[in-house]
Scaffold this motif. Structure first.
Motif, short mmCIF file in Angstrom:
data_model
loop_
_atom_site.label_atom_id
_atom_site.label_comp_id
_atom_site.label_asym_id
_atom_site.label_seq_id
_atom_site.Cartn_x
_atom_site.Cartn_y
_atom_site.Cartn_z
N UNK A 1 21.62 14.76 -18.96
CA UNK A 1 23.20 14.95 -19.15
C UNK A 1 23.82 14.36 -17.81
N UNK A 2 23.30 14.52 -16.58
CA UNK A 2 23.74 14.01 -15.11
C UNK A 2 23.73 12.43 -15.52
N UNK A 3 22.69 11.75 -15.64
CA UNK A 3 22.49 10.51 -15.79
C UNK A 3 23.55 9.89 -16.56
N UNK A 4 23.80 10.47 -17.79
CA UNK A 4 25.02 10.10 -18.92
C UNK A 4 26.29 10.17 -18.10
N UNK A 5 26.37 11.23 -17.32
CA UNK A 5 27.69 11.55 -16.83
C UNK A 5 28.31 10.57 -15.72
N UNK A 6 27.24 10.31 -14.88
CA UNK A 6 27.49 9.48 -13.75
C UNK A 6 27.03 7.75 -14.33
N UNK A 7 27.14 7.35 -15.38
CA UNK A 7 27.13 6.30 -15.98
C UNK A 7 25.69 5.38 -15.30
N UNK A 8 24.87 6.15 -15.38
CA UNK A 8 23.37 5.54 -14.99
C UNK A 8 22.35 5.36 -15.82
N UNK A 9 22.73 5.37 -17.38
CA UNK A 9 21.67 5.07 -18.23
C UNK A 9 20.94 3.98 -17.88
N UNK A 10 21.54 2.75 -17.72
CA UNK A 10 20.97 1.60 -17.54
C UNK A 10 20.24 1.49 -15.94
N UNK A 11 20.16 2.51 -15.10
CA UNK A 11 19.91 2.54 -13.96
C UNK A 11 18.56 3.26 -13.62
N UNK A 12 18.62 4.28 -14.42
CA UNK A 12 17.58 5.64 -14.10
C UNK A 12 16.68 5.66 -15.41
N UNK A 13 15.47 5.96 -15.20
CA UNK A 13 14.66 6.18 -16.18
C UNK A 13 13.75 7.50 -15.85
N UNK A 14 13.86 8.36 -16.98
CA UNK A 14 12.89 9.41 -16.92
C UNK A 14 11.61 9.18 -17.97
N UNK A 15 10.38 8.96 -17.29
CA UNK A 15 9.27 8.67 -17.99
C UNK A 15 8.51 9.61 -18.55
N UNK A 16 8.65 10.89 -18.13
CA UNK A 16 7.79 11.91 -18.73
C UNK A 16 6.30 11.74 -18.03
N UNK A 17 5.49 12.70 -18.76
CA UNK A 17 4.12 12.64 -18.19
C UNK A 17 3.32 11.09 -18.04
N UNK A 18 2.77 10.92 -16.88
CA UNK A 18 2.20 9.71 -16.80
C UNK A 18 0.45 9.90 -16.42
N UNK A 19 -0.23 8.97 -16.99
CA UNK A 19 -1.59 8.80 -16.75
C UNK A 19 -2.13 8.44 -15.30
N UNK A 20 -3.02 8.79 -14.74
CA UNK A 20 -3.62 8.40 -13.33
C UNK A 20 -3.44 6.79 -13.31
N UNK A 21 -3.62 5.97 -14.26
CA UNK A 21 -3.59 4.69 -14.23
C UNK A 21 -2.09 4.12 -14.04
N UNK A 22 -1.19 4.68 -14.81
CA UNK A 22 0.30 4.63 -14.74
C UNK A 22 0.79 4.89 -13.34
N UNK A 23 0.33 6.25 -12.85
CA UNK A 23 0.72 6.61 -11.40
C UNK A 23 0.33 5.63 -10.65
N UNK A 24 -1.17 4.93 -10.40
CA UNK A 24 -1.11 4.04 -9.58
C UNK A 24 -0.33 2.79 -9.68
N UNK A 25 0.06 2.46 -10.86
CA UNK A 25 0.59 1.22 -10.90
C UNK A 25 2.20 1.27 -10.65
N UNK A 26 2.77 2.52 -10.71
CA UNK A 26 3.97 2.84 -10.13
C UNK A 26 4.10 2.94 -8.71
N UNK A 27 3.16 3.50 -8.11
CA UNK A 27 3.03 3.44 -6.55
C UNK A 27 2.90 2.02 -6.15
N UNK A 28 2.11 1.22 -6.59
CA UNK A 28 1.85 -0.06 -6.19
C UNK A 28 3.32 -1.05 -6.31
N UNK A 29 3.92 -0.93 -7.04
CA UNK A 29 5.16 -1.80 -7.20
C UNK A 29 6.74 -1.06 -6.56
#
Length: 378
Positions: free
Chosen positions: A245-273
């Motif tokens: 709700x807050x993301x929408x209220x602040x007009x940040x839908x195109x700037x903020x991503x809620x990914x949900x649960x991530x695997x170890x491989x996805x976690x690693x890739x997120x840290x790297x970049x």
């Protein structure tokens, strides 16, 4: 004479490893390799047929698995049967010299000395698991700390909380956990980034204690000045709906991503970049995720409360967890001052080196030996 140590390892059975299960794995593996003259009995619940799927450490000469047959739901629905009767009987049968409950719980009966590890007392001071379950956890934790011969706290902050709840200071040992670094299996070619823009990263459960709405508000303050995206990765929780709700209220839908649960491989890739890691939690018993981020040479911004400064030392910028503008200011400092970023990254490697499983195991082993010696003298 061989010391017989029992350790409760039930949390290790979960497929998605939590901070506590990783703590138990790191500690027990270091203990087993440290003390070949100590025999470790690993206790956990098995089904009524006695079948288990734990192959962990079962080839070690000084390890015995004790998967105890117990009805599947009774451990949560009838815990007193396990902690007051069933487990104490098996400790007596195995002639255990010292028992270690590595996750806030120990048998409430039995003569052998007992050690309990307290990771944090967040559920004493804020709602974590729901009001009713938090009250239950407070009750069981109070019992465990009262019955234990020694209480191991994973930080001085947690030790202070234990003292605040009535545990004598001379009963507490502060033993920091180790940090295992990035698993070798994840040393792979980095995948393409999921964002074409640089991004700020948070990893953790989307719950009130992690201060998710605070992060979004702080990001809003810098979003017009920098091209970064904000990625919030972690299992959905009680803050998920409010965050959306807050993301929408602040007009940040195109700037903020809620990914949900991530695997170890996805976690690693997120840290790297990622460009920067933010973790302005309201309360932590230690702060393992900060060391994890640092291991990827990521500059870290965290809150100045609880055990977070113990974990991060001088390898992070700090913010006030009640004032989003302080996180925004820290982000601006990192983006506009390359020397600050470089200093944090240089300091982070020194900070990580302070936390080893070898040291954790040595200190924990000394607790076992001291209690066993005291019991022998009686």
């Amino acid at each position: 004479m061989t010391l017989r140590v029992g350790i409760y390892i039930e949390p290790v059975k979960v497929s998605a490893k939590t901070g506590i299960s990783r703590h138990i794995i790191g500690l027990v593996e270091a203990l087993v390799n440290l003390n070949h003259d100590t025999h470790y009995y690993l206790y956990y619940q098995a089904d009524l047929l006695g079948q288990t799927h734990l192959n962990w450490l079962n080839t070690q000469q000084n390890v015995t698995h004790r998967g105890l047959r117990f009805p599947k739901n009774w451990l949560s629905e009838r815990p007193s049967l396990w902690w007051k009767h069933y487990l104490p009987f098996h400790l007596w049968k195995d002639k255990i010299d010292v028992f270690h409950g590595a996750n806030h719980a120990i048998p409430l009966r039995g003569k052998c000395p007992k050690v309990v590890t307290i990771h944090d007392l967040a559920y004493y001071y804020m709602e974590v698991h729901g009001e009713g379950f938090d009250r239950y956890l407070q009750h069981t934790t109070n019992l465990a700390m009262a019955v234990a011969n020694k209480v191991i706290a994973v930080s001085q902050s947690t030790a202070n909380d234990c003292i605040r709840e009535g545990v004598p200071a001379n009963k507490i040992e502060v033993i920091y956990q180790g940090f295992e670094g990035v698993p070798e299996a994840l040393h792979i070619e980095p995948k393409p980034t999921m964002s074409s823009q640089p991004y700020i990263l948070f990893i953790g459960t989307i719950q009130p204690r992690k201060n998710i709405e605070y992060i979004i508000k702080a990001f809003k303050q810098v979003s017009e000045h920098y091209p970064h995206q904000l990625i919030l990765a972690g299992a959905p929780g009680d803050s998920s709906e409010n965050a959306e709700k807050l993301i929408t209220e602040l007009g940040l839908n195109d700037r903020v991503t809620l990914l949900g649960y991530i695997s170890d491989e996805e976690r690693d890739n997120l840290y790297r970049h990622a460009d920067v890691f933010v973790y302005p939690s309201k309360y932590e018993g230690f702060g393992l995720v900060l060391l994890e981020a640092m291991s990827y040479n990521l500059p870290v911004i965290t809150a100045d409360n609880s055990a977070l400064p113990e974990a991060a030392g001088d390898a992070a910028l700090y913010c006030d967890a009640e004032k989003p503008e302080t996180l925004a200011q820290a982000l601006q400092a990192l983006f506009s001052q390359p020397e600050t970023r470089n200093t944090l990254i240089a300091n982070s490697q020194k900070q990580i080196a302070k936390f080893t499983w070898q040291t954790c195991a040595e200190q924990t082993s000394r607790v076992y030996q001291s209690l066993a010696k005291q019991e022998h003298v009686k």
